[in-house]
Design a protein around this motif. Sequence first.
Motif, mmCIF file in Angstrom:
data_model
loop_
_atom_site.group_PDB
_atom_site.id
_atom_site.type_symbol
_atom_site.label_atom_id
_atom_site.label_comp_id
_atom_site.label_asym_id
_atom_site.label_seq_id
_atom_site.Cartn_x
_atom_site.Cartn_y
_atom_site.Cartn_z
ATOM 1 N N ASP A 43 -2.254 -14.055 23.509
ATOM 2 C CA ASP A 43 -2.469 -13.597 25.027
ATOM 3 C C ASP A 43 -1.065 -14.011 25.958
ATOM 4 O O ASP A 43 -0.429 -14.694 25.417
ATOM 5 N N ASP A 44 -1.133 -13.081 26.688
ATOM 6 C CA ASP A 44 -0.183 -13.338 28.020
ATOM 7 C C ASP A 44 1.379 -12.602 27.667
ATOM 8 O O ASP A 44 2.246 -12.717 28.511
ATOM 9 N N HIS A 68 -3.934 -6.812 27.966
ATOM 10 C CA HIS A 68 -4.180 -8.019 28.568
ATOM 11 C C HIS A 68 -4.267 -7.822 30.094
ATOM 12 O O HIS A 68 -4.152 -8.683 30.855
ATOM 13 N N HIS A 125 -2.457 -10.191 35.194
ATOM 14 C CA HIS A 125 -3.186 -11.559 34.973
ATOM 15 C C HIS A 125 -4.014 -12.029 36.127
ATOM 16 O O HIS A 125 -4.008 -13.267 36.690
HETATM 17 ZN ZN LIG Z 1 -4.026 -14.808 29.806
#
Ligand SMILES: [Zn+2]
Length: 224
Positions: A52-53, A106, A110
Amino acid sequence: MPTSVVNINVHGIGSATRTLDPGEEQVWVSVEQFEQVLDAAVGRDDVRITFDDGNASDLEIGLPRLLERGLKAHFFVLAGEFGVPGRLDRDGVRELLEAGMSVGSHGWAHRDWRRITDAEAEQEMVDAPRVIGELTGKPVTTVAIPFGSYDRIVLNRLRKAGMRLVYTSDGGKARPDDWLQARYSLHRDIDAEWVRTTFAGKASPAVQARRIVARRVKRLRGAP
Ligand SMILES: [Zn+2]
């Protein structure tokens, strides 16, 4: 196909090259910890590795070590953060794809999807997969929820946006075809014992029961 899968979620590896958000250092692991996890995944068709990210370490540290072991992974990137220092840029995403990796969404920035406006939800769940799909060359229908934060409204929005596979951070095993996929997040305290029990999928009955209740609450909360 295996009857259950162990989904692993990686955030950052090694030293961060950007300023981390408060608490984010909890989910960064060392190269050694990461390699220990990958070594345990070799030869396991019931293990899925996700990232993720869209951190730069996905490409710089993650990719070569996956390739060395013949492993594949699914990378969930942030459409609004391409090229931000410490994150992947578009070329980095292309490199992952060329190496045979998969790329999903994702979201955009965020955000916590339980606390966004309708306009933000449109950007997070519709625009982000579209922008990432322009890079991958095919529709993006796989998503990982930021912070694993969801409720009934979030899930309804994701269904409406046409998402076909949704990864959470709930912990516990998942069935391979479920729409909602629980994952185990790596964190800075993992050790050989954590890797062994996680890959064995053996939580105690009490932990399993707590996870089932927690997931049920998350799916239903947000009802008017
Ligand atoms: Zn994340």
